[in-house]
Design a protein around this motif. Sequence first.
Motif, short mmCIF file in Angstrom:
data_model
loop_
_atom_site.label_atom_id
_atom_site.label_comp_id
_atom_site.label_asym_id
_atom_site.label_seq_id
_atom_site.Cartn_x
_atom_site.Cartn_y
_atom_site.Cartn_z
N ARG A 259 -3.41 -33.49 -75.62
CA ARG A 259 -2.28 -34.07 -74.89
C ARG A 259 -1.08 -33.13 -74.90
O ARG A 259 -0.73 -32.56 -75.94
N GLN A 260 -0.46 -33.00 -73.75
CA GLN A 260 0.66 -32.05 -73.60
C GLN A 260 1.84 -32.41 -74.50
O GLN A 260 2.57 -31.53 -74.95
N ASP A 261 2.03 -33.70 -74.76
CA ASP A 261 3.21 -34.11 -75.54
C ASP A 261 2.97 -34.02 -77.05
O ASP A 261 3.88 -34.30 -77.83
N VAL A 262 1.76 -33.62 -77.47
CA VAL A 262 1.49 -33.45 -78.90
C VAL A 262 1.92 -32.04 -79.31
O VAL A 262 1.39 -31.05 -78.83
N GLU A 263 2.91 -31.99 -80.20
CA GLU A 263 3.48 -30.69 -80.58
C GLU A 263 2.81 -30.09 -81.81
O GLU A 263 2.79 -28.88 -82.01
N CYS A 264 2.24 -30.96 -82.69
CA CYS A 264 1.57 -30.44 -83.89
C CYS A 264 0.53 -31.44 -84.36
O CYS A 264 0.54 -32.61 -83.95
N ILE A 265 -0.37 -30.96 -85.22
CA ILE A 265 -1.46 -31.79 -85.75
C ILE A 265 -1.30 -31.86 -87.26
O ILE A 265 -1.04 -30.85 -87.92
N ILE A 266 -1.46 -33.07 -87.81
CA ILE A 266 -1.31 -33.27 -89.26
C ILE A 266 -2.61 -33.85 -89.81
O ILE A 266 -3.04 -34.92 -89.40
N TYR B 179 -6.66 -45.35 -81.83
CA TYR B 179 -5.45 -44.74 -82.40
C TYR B 179 -4.26 -45.70 -82.31
O TYR B 179 -4.29 -46.68 -81.58
N PHE B 180 -3.23 -45.38 -83.11
CA PHE B 180 -1.94 -46.06 -83.04
C PHE B 180 -0.95 -45.10 -82.39
O PHE B 180 -1.09 -43.88 -82.52
N GLU B 181 0.07 -45.65 -81.71
CA GLU B 181 1.08 -44.78 -81.10
C GLU B 181 2.44 -45.45 -81.13
O GLU B 181 2.57 -46.64 -80.84
N GLY B 182 3.46 -44.67 -81.48
CA GLY B 182 4.82 -45.18 -81.49
C GLY B 182 5.73 -44.39 -82.40
O GLY B 182 5.27 -43.67 -83.29
N ASN B 183 7.04 -44.49 -82.17
CA ASN B 183 8.05 -43.84 -83.02
C ASN B 183 7.82 -42.35 -83.23
O ASN B 183 8.06 -41.81 -84.30
N GLY B 184 7.32 -41.70 -82.18
CA GLY B 184 7.14 -40.24 -82.24
C GLY B 184 5.84 -39.78 -82.88
O GLY B 184 5.65 -38.58 -83.10
N TYR B 185 4.95 -40.73 -83.21
CA TYR B 185 3.68 -40.37 -83.87
C TYR B 185 2.49 -40.97 -83.14
O TYR B 185 2.57 -42.06 -82.56
N ILE B 186 1.38 -40.25 -83.19
CA ILE B 186 0.07 -40.79 -82.82
C ILE B 186 -0.80 -40.69 -84.08
O ILE B 186 -0.87 -39.63 -84.70
N ILE B 187 -1.42 -41.79 -84.44
CA ILE B 187 -2.24 -41.79 -85.66
C ILE B 187 -3.66 -42.19 -85.29
O ILE B 187 -3.90 -43.30 -84.81
N MET C 253 5.63 -35.54 -79.79
CA MET C 253 4.75 -36.41 -80.59
C MET C 253 4.01 -35.59 -81.65
O MET C 253 3.63 -34.45 -81.41
N LYS C 254 3.81 -36.22 -82.82
CA LYS C 254 3.04 -35.59 -83.88
C LYS C 254 1.74 -36.38 -84.04
O LYS C 254 1.76 -37.60 -84.16
N LEU C 255 0.62 -35.66 -84.05
CA LEU C 255 -0.69 -36.30 -84.17
C LEU C 255 -1.16 -36.24 -85.62
O LEU C 255 -1.30 -35.17 -86.19
N ILE C 256 -1.40 -37.42 -86.20
CA ILE C 256 -1.91 -37.50 -87.58
C ILE C 256 -3.37 -37.94 -87.53
O ILE C 256 -3.72 -38.91 -86.86
N ILE C 257 -4.22 -37.20 -88.25
CA ILE C 257 -5.65 -37.55 -88.33
C ILE C 257 -5.95 -38.00 -89.76
O ILE C 257 -5.87 -37.20 -90.70
N ALA C 258 -6.25 -39.29 -89.93
CA ALA C 258 -6.58 -39.84 -91.25
C ALA C 258 -8.09 -39.82 -91.45
O ALA C 258 -8.85 -39.67 -90.49
N GLU C 259 -8.50 -39.99 -92.71
CA GLU C 259 -9.93 -39.93 -93.02
C GLU C 259 -10.66 -41.21 -92.65
O GLU C 259 -11.84 -41.19 -92.33
N LYS C 260 -9.94 -42.35 -92.71
CA LYS C 260 -10.57 -43.64 -92.43
C LYS C 260 -9.59 -44.52 -91.66
O LYS C 260 -8.38 -44.34 -91.75
#
Length: 720
Positions: A102-109, A28-36, A1-8
């Motif tokens: 989270r263990q399944d988060v491989e990187c932070i964006i 947060y949102f989660e799905g398709n390999g991303y957490i936002i 999973m890739k974690l994306i942090i948005a400003e708003k």
Amino acid sequence: MKLIIAEKPSVAKNIADALKIRGKKDGYFEGNGYIITWAFGHLLQLFDAKDYDSKMTRWHMDNFPFIPPSFKYKVKGSPRNREKPDPGAKKQLNTIYFLMKRQDVECIISACDFDREGQLIGDSIIYKMKPTKKVYRLLINEWTADEVLNGLQNMKSNDEMIPLRDAGVSRQWADWVIGINLTSVATLKYQKGSGKALNIGRVLLPTLKIIYDRDEEIKNFVPEDYFKLTATFKTKDNQLYEGTYSEDEKEKFKDKKKLEEMKEAIKNSNGTVSDKQVERKKEFPPFLFNLSNLQGHITNKYNGWTSDKVLKVAQSLYEKKYITYPRTASIALEESLVGKTAKVLTTHSEGLPYKDEIKFVKSKRVFNNNKVESHSAITPTYMIPKRLTKEEEIVYQAIKNRFVMQFMPVAQYEETKITTKIDDNTIPGHFQTKGKVQLVEGWKKVEKIQSKDTLLPLVEQHDSVTTDSVEVSSHVTKPPKQHTEKTLLRVMETCGKSYKQEDSEEMLGSILKGFSIGTAATRAETIKKLKDVGYITNQSKSLLCTELGKKLVETFPVEELLDLEFTGRLEKTLADIEKRKVKKEAFLSMVFDFTTKSVEKIKQDKEIILHQVSSTKPSREVLGKCPMCGHSIIEGKKGFGCSNWKNGCKFVVWKNDKYLAAMKKRVTKTMVKNLLKNGTVKVKGLTSKKGNKFDANLQYIKNPDNEYFSWKMEFADKRK
């Protein structure tokens, strides 16, 4: 999973939509390999001075200068009580940190805005946790689905953004140190009585000085009389045209007597058309908007608009994916955007009455990397808005029109200059006449810009004419005009520099990059703050210094903070930190040294009171009589209530009443006055569940079973 942090949250939703993620959780949102997930702008803020040292709880001269050995961050304060952390911010931070672990988060964006403030927001949150996972940066100029997907394929390592972060940190720490120290010491020194502090800031004071200088120019202006000599000539076909006397390229004269003598000499004399020049000229459209130019355009064209309001509306359009990033200083587009821009133009050309005249051209006026600083100019995206508020419509149409103008034909006009010489060698000068005829309307069609034509009779060089009438007119020089938000933004943008021969948007957009008062993103906030703290005021669109603002400029001993050059150099240094030309440490060392010396200068300054705060509480306006007990109804923080509440009267009209809020209305003072006076009040513009607008008469009726009141509605004329 890739974690994306948005400003708003709205931006997180845009990213989730682009990735077709529907699974929304708590925060947060989660799905398709991303957490936002998302921030709410700044979730963290710098420590207050008292957080470092308890002695700073109270202001004493001996406590300053105060510069902490290291800067620390805490959860931002609650709007209701700054001493306590904002519960929503605290909860969202905990959500972000839980997701980062989270263990399944491989990187932070980091997907915060691509500017130094956005970089600071994302990095302050991410690096507080000292992450071991790789951090990437999503750098895009709009939140449309295509751009999000493209951006995720072309991310950068966040390590490459360290200079941008350093610039953001340097700005934040410098403004904290200057603001905390000089505001505190100036308030202790120059203000009598407790109340609002005397705000002192790196950008605030030089902006105040710009307005002060213009006020002084106007105050000290001495009007001067001057005179003009005008003649009306008659052609052989009995057609008339007017000319203004010119001698040594001068049309304004101080010697009225000389002109009167010339008038008598010229009467009924003959003349000759000594020269005629006809030139076809081109009029190019104004350049694409940057934020300052957009703010100036809107505030100048529409009453009631401020730069701050324009920015807020533009930000809303950006977050709704309708325009590109608004906080830009650029008036051109990156050359890599040629293909994309052509598609956007095709989309926005549909249905326009002049569609056939719109032609996409790759020109240097529009596509020029040398005129792009971080972000390209503001343009619409390919998304067509379905519904906009009135304010959004005004800003959006201005941006869209300015964009379409770039690809319309160049406007052209014919300018005719006629020189008429009196057939008397004792008259040294000549008469100048100018005519103008629009030949090609071109881009002016977009906003129906009317050109004023000046038609001249058909005369040729060497034609003889007669003098029909001669007039000496009196004039008075006029003082400079008060600054408006448009002119103030221009001075801030160019740091007060005047470029007479190159005074075009093109030159002003490219000179002294970074050498300015504030940035495109902060200038509106500065103007608003000057009003809020009482240093300037509005008279219609004009900006003027208040008495307090005037006293501050004339008394404040730290002259550097009133100097546009000094503040411009600080802003330029911040821009140079972004470009790796200057180290953060060198800049901060200079700021800390400047602050220390400035504090001492204020301490040693002469004793003078600039501002005396009255300790008496202002009397509250009585809005009417309480229907329960007859006492006065007055305005409180959350509602309009009975002044007899201490003795048990429960009558109150809540400002944010849920019944009215459901119809998108908020209780106002005027509504309460009419209600108390007449027993009923007509409310316009209520909104039904289906979104329809309607008017209604409202009563505020006591419930039969208890002491509380409820609204009762009677329909007025319904509007579709």
